[in-house]
Each structure stands twice: as structure tokens, then as C-alpha cells.
Design an enzyme around this catalytic site. Structure first.
Site, PDB file in Angstrom:
ATOM      1  N   ARG A  83       1.941  -9.352   6.478  1.00 56.55           N
ATOM      2  CA  ARG A  83       1.802  -9.082   5.048  1.00 56.55           C
ATOM      3  C   ARG A  83       2.315  -7.682   4.747  1.00 56.55           C
ATOM      4  NH1 ARG A  83      -2.849  -6.893   1.736  1.00 56.55           N
ATOM      5  NH2 ARG A  83      -2.134  -7.238  -0.382  1.00 56.55           N
ATOM      6  N   HIS A 128       1.792  -3.129  -4.679  1.00 53.81           N
ATOM      7  CA  HIS A 128       0.567  -2.699  -4.005  1.00 53.81           C
ATOM      8  C   HIS A 128       0.278  -1.282  -4.521  1.00 53.81           C
ATOM      9  CE1 HIS A 128      -2.004  -3.070  -0.168  1.00 53.81           C
ATOM     10  NE2 HIS A 128      -2.323  -1.881  -0.667  1.00 53.81           N
ATOM     11  N   GLU A 174      -5.045  -5.957  -5.368  1.00 57.90           N
ATOM     12  CA  GLU A 174      -6.236  -5.314  -5.918  1.00 57.90           C
ATOM     13  C   GLU A 174      -6.034  -4.712  -7.307  1.00 57.90           C
ATOM     14  OE1 GLU A 174      -7.534  -2.491  -2.966  1.00 57.90           O
ATOM     15  OE2 GLU A 174      -8.230  -4.056  -1.623  1.00 57.90           O
ATOM     16  N   ASN A 314      -9.247  -9.339  -0.104  1.00 56.03           N
ATOM     17  CA  ASN A 314      -9.376  -8.147   0.745  1.00 56.03           C
ATOM     18  C   ASN A 314     -10.859  -7.856   0.855  1.00 56.03           C
ATOM     19  OD1 ASN A 314      -6.624  -7.980   0.732  1.00 56.03           O
ATOM     20  ND2 ASN A 314      -6.511  -6.059  -0.425  1.00 56.03           N
ATOM     21  N   TYR A 316     -13.958  -5.931   3.041  1.00 60.59           N
ATOM     22  CA  TYR A 316     -14.341  -4.956   4.060  1.00 60.59           C
ATOM     23  C   TYR A 316     -15.845  -4.704   4.106  1.00 60.59           C
ATOM     24  CZ  TYR A 316      -9.422  -3.252   4.078  1.00 60.59           C
ATOM     25  OH  TYR A 316      -8.058  -3.129   4.174  1.00 60.59           O
ATOM     26  N   GLU A 389      -6.757  -8.802   3.740  1.00 64.54           N
ATOM     27  CA  GLU A 389      -7.076  -7.546   4.428  1.00 64.54           C
ATOM     28  C   GLU A 389      -8.501  -7.586   4.924  1.00 64.54           C
ATOM     29  OE1 GLU A 389      -6.483  -3.807   2.305  1.00 64.54           O
ATOM     30  OE2 GLU A 389      -4.589  -4.536   1.480  1.00 64.54           O
TER      31      GLU A 389
END
Ligand code: PNW
Length: 498
Positions: A83, A128, A174, A314, A316, A389
Site C-alpha cells: 500500500r 494521504h 483518514e 487504519n 491502532y 494500517e
């Protein structure tokens, strides 16, 4: 010994994508090479005080010149996908007000062809966080509806030049983070906020995040429309968007804290996904924001419905949420009207939601992976998903022993438990089709500069030498337990050619 930590790759479908993730500004460098125009991050990082260590992405990890070496690293790990994002200002230095930069097209052609020759699928974001500075200067970028024209024009060019070989497209990375950090806290370009929200001299934190988001949503819809009407049938790819997805856990079992967690999600992720998939903003946002929330016309609404083929996630970290609408709570992140009156905290009665890390927002709570995927699956009718991600950041150890930085047991532990949690969500039926680890290399971590390292490989920022960490070896072993049956597309052009 990191290698003893086992996650079972055979739990994932045989055509599952395993890869690593990157972005143009954080990786490429070559910020003025071969006709590239300046973008918002070039300008932002060059203003003193914006980046923690005073660094910038002028050179970054020089992926623009070292991409073949980096592809060898990927190939060694055995990933079947990669990616990355295209630098908008490399393709269109002045947006639609100038010409296409052929050298920029060449770079991505060479990168894409080299990937395909190694059997690695490109998974490409159109932006991005970056936008040509020209568009900021001309009409304030995301604050103006004009940006929709520019994004559509840019997307069309990318599909036209690369779509014969790129089968996975995402419009934005995002956009929620761009809207919040660019227009509410002002810590990212264009540094706009009200003084009560951050330390800006201009902006309106109550309104502008929602205007910027509205223009991003309509830009996404315009790009998807172009892809579907002009390219998709012939090229046979799919298109989605990537959201930053935090799991919000109610801090108690009370109904008001549960509703507050739901409200926070509405103001964070569903803010974009609801309009794109269901044609309208979440009810919680409409009620609380009233006239500060832009409205979609009937025409917009028609365009928006089912406006993607997959959701990029994404993920985390996780936080607790406490209600601030029906009960009095401290002031803090999330407690304002613009975020849904719900305080965000990692701490419950003195105990953290998960182990803290060198990254101030990153807590290790693997259950959050299962919960967020299951949440998205249920809310959006199990649309295909990709984990675009997930990864672990550690402190700069450039003055310490490199051995210490290479022996990244904590990263292996993090990735391993998050992959297990992802497998649990799959077992319950979630349609997840790939996982991209952030990141192949240490790189420019936005306002943290080079102080935080997310790489499977250590990068020496003096020599730019890449050295595999324990986690790179671990990921290789993990992937080797997974049989891939994905089909390999051969490039049309000779990778060496212009
Ligand atoms: C992502 N959060 O940002 C970005 O897409 C990457 O460019 C970046 O390098 C990476 O994560 C690591 O930071 C995030 O609040 C923004 O949980 C916000 C959050 C997480 C990641």
C-alpha cells in the site's frame, strides 16, 4: 525471543493480502525533483516550530530513488501486496490549473511495474494528507467546493494512466484526521482553528472541520463516479476510502456512557462512512450540530449511496468514553459539542485500557481490533474491509545502540496479538480481505518528525541504510505459513522504460 511468538497465518483465507503500508510524503523525499510541485506538507514542515525535531520530508527515506531496494526488502519478507500513495503535486504540480507532469507519471509507472514483476499487488491511495499548495493558495483547498473539481480531475488522470494495472484504489487516507487536525486543533496544515481549541490565529473550529469534511466526501463521490462510469468495467478494479478507526469503549455499563461511545464514533468514523454508504450524516451529528453541519442536496444524496466497494480501516488504538451530555464531566478531549460531548480517556479508575507506548495515543488493546471490525461489519452490512494500517511506534534510538532498536520484541508482540484479534473477527464472519502493516521502514512521522519509528526495518537517517528488525523476520515467518493463490498481473510496460 520474538520468533517464538506465533500467530497463525493459516487462519486467513488463501487469497488474503498481506503487505506493508506507506505514504508518499513520509517515504519519497525528492520534494523538488523532476517537476514536482510543492504541497501543503512541504510548506508546513518548512515553517519553524511545526515539527518536533525541526525536520521535514524533503528527503524522508529517499524512497523515490531507492524504491527498487525497498521492493527487494518487501520481496524478501514475502508480501503479496504493497500500500502506497501517489503524490498529487508530483502528478499535477498546479492542480488542474497546470499540466500533467510526465516525470511523475513515469515514477509511478516504474514503481507499479516493478511491484507486479515481483508478484506484489499495488494498493493505491490518491491522497494521504497531501494536496498541491497551489490549491491552498487559490481557494483554500478543502474549504472550497472548487476542490471537488480538482480531485475529480486528478483521480481521472490516475485511473487513466495506472488503472490498467492498479486494481485497488482508495480516494482518501483518514479524511477524518485531516479535518480534525487541519481545521479543529490546527496541528496539521493548513493550521486552522479557533484560539480556544488550539493556538491558531485564524479559523473556526466549530464550523470548518465540517465544511472540509463535506468537500472531501463529495470529492470522494466524484472520483468514485468517474471510476464507475469511465473505467471500472474495463479495468475491473475496486475503489474505497481509508478511515482512521479508533475503538471507543464505554467507561461503564451505564446507558449514557454506551450512548456517548456511540456518539463519539458517529463524530469520528461514521461522519464519513454514513454519508458515503447511506447518503446521510449520522443522526447524532445532525441533532447536536444543527446548522453547523452542511446539508447534502438530493442530487448529492443520489450520488453518495453505495459510494464505495470496500472500507479501508487504519486501526491502532482504543480509548474509554465517558458521557458529558447527560452528566457533568471534566473538560478534555472529546468533551466539546464539536466532538459529541463525550470525554476520551485511556484511564479507568487508575488503570490504563492497555499498555502505553512511546506514542502518546497508542495503547495496546488488541480486543479493539475485533470490536471495531465487528462494529463496522454490523453497521455497514459486512461490506468488504481491508486493514490498511496497523503497527507499533517506538522512540528514536539513534543515539542508543542500534541492536536495541533492532530487537523489537514489543512490536512483534503488538502485531501478533492484533493479528490474533483480527482472526477472531474473521471467524465470526467479518469480510476482511487484507492486512497492511505500518510500516516497511522507519519514516517521517508527521509532527513527530523522525523521533518515532514504526518500521519493520530500521533506517539510519545519516546514511539512509535500511536494516531489518526482528519484526521483519517475524513477519516473513508469519507470511510463509500462509499460502497465496492471488493472481499476478503482468505489467504492460517494460519496467525500465520511460
Ligand atoms: C496514521 N489515532 O495516522 C497515518 O495514516 C500514518 O501516515 C501514520 O504514520 C500512522 O498512522 C502512524 O501514526 C494516525 O488517533 C492518526 O489513533 C491518528 C491515530 C492513529 C494513526
Amino acid at each position: 525471543n520474538p520468533v517464538s511468538l506465533k500467530s497463525d497465518a493459516s487462519l486467513f483465507p488463501s487469497d488474503f493480502l498481506f503487505g506493508t503500508s506507506s505514504s508518499s510524503y513520509q517515504f519519497e523525499g525528492a520534494f523538488l525533483s523532476d517537476g514536482k510541485g510543492l504541497n501543503n506538507w512541504d510548506v508546513f514542515t518548512h515553517k519553524p516550530g511545526n515539527i518536533m525535531d525541526g525536520s521535514n520530508g524533503d528527503i524522508a527515506v529517499d524512497h523515490y530513488h531507492r524504491y527498487l531496494e525497498d521492493l527487494d526488502l518487501m520481496n524478501h519478507i514475502g508480501v503479496n501486496s504493497y500500500r502506497f500513495s501517489i503524490s498529487w503535486a508530483r502528478i499535477l504540480p498546479k492542480g488542474r490549473f497546470g499540466s500533467v507532469n510526465k516525470a511523475g507519471i513515469n515514477f509511478y509507472n516504474k514503481l507499479i511495474n516493478a511491484l507486479l514483476l515481483k508478484g506484489i499487488q499495488p494498493f493505491v491511495s490518491l491522497t494521504h494528507y497531501d494536496i498541491p499548495q497551489e490549491l491552498e493558495n487559490r481557494y483554500e483547498a478543502w474549504l472550497s467546493p472548487q476542490v471537488q473539481e480538482d480531485f475529480k480531475y486528478y483521480a481521472d488522470i490516475c485511473f487513466k494512466y495506472f488503472g490498467d494495472r492498479v486494481k485497488y484504489w482508495t480516494t482518501f487516507n483518514e479524511p477524518n484526521v485531516v479535518a480534525i487536525r487541519g481545521y479543529r486543533s490546527g496541528i496539521y496544515p493548513p493550521s486552522r482553528c479557533s484560539s480556544s481549541f488550539g493556538n491558531c490565529s485564524s479559523g473556526d473550529s466549530e464550523k470548518e472541520p465540517f465544511i472540509a469534511a463535506h468537500n472531501m466526501i463529495l470529492s470522494h463521490a466524484a472520483a468514485v463516479d468517474i471510476y464507475r462510469t469511465k473505467y471500472q468495467k474495463q479495468q475491473g478494479g475496486s475503489i474505497g476510502i481509508v478511515m482512521n478507526a479508533i475503538w471507543y469503549e464505554p467507561i461503564s455499563n451505564s446507558l449514557k456512557d454506551k450512548q456517548a461511545a456511540e456518539r463519539t464514533q458517529a463524530f469520528y468514523m461514521n461522519w464519513f462512512l454514513d454519508p458515503i454508504i447511506m447518503g446521510k450524516y449520522p443522526a447524532e451529528m445532525q441533532e447536536i450540530l444543527a446548522s453547523n453541519l452542511p446539508v447534502f442536496s438530493n442530487h448529492d444524496q443520489e450520488k453518495l449511496k453505495s459510494g464505495l466497494d470496500f472500507i479501508g480501516v487504519n486501526h491502532y488504538t482504543s480509548f474509554y468514553i465517558r458521557d458529558c451530555m447527560f452528566s457533568v464531566c471534566e473538560q478534555g478531549p472529546g468533551s466539546s459539542k464539536t466532538e459529541g460531548f463525550a470525554l476520551r480517556t485511556a484511564n479507568k479508575d487508575g488503570v490504563l485500557i492497555g499498555e502505553s507506548t512511546a506514542v502518546d495515543w497508542l495503547y495496546v488493546y488488541p480486543q479493539g481490533m475485533d470490536k471495531i471490525i465487528t462494529y463496522i461489519k454490523e453497521r455497514y452490512n459486512n461490506i468488504p474491509m481491508f486493514i490498511t494500517e496497523n503497527g507499533f511506534g517506538d522512540n528514536d534510538k539513534r543515539d542508543g545502540l542500534i541492536e536495541e532498536s533492532l530487537n523489537d520484541v514489543n512490536r512483534v508482540e503488538y502485531v501478533s496479538v492484533y493479528l490474533d484479534a483480527l482472526a477472531a473477527a474473521l471467524r465470526k464472519g467479518a469480510d476482511v480481505r487484507g492486512y497492511f502493516l505500518w510500516s516497511l521502514l522507519d519514516n517521517f512521522e508527521w509532527t513527530s518528525g523522525f523521533t518515532i519509528r514504526f518500521g519493520l526495518h530500521h533506517v539510519d537517517y545519516t546514511t539512509l541504510k535500511r536494516t531489518p528488525r526482528g519484526s521483519a523476520i517475524w513477519y516473513k515467518q508469519f507470511i510463509s505459513n500462509h499460502t497465496t493463490t492471488h493472481k499476478i498481473l503482468m505489467p504492460k510496460h517494460d519496467p525500465g522504460s520511460q
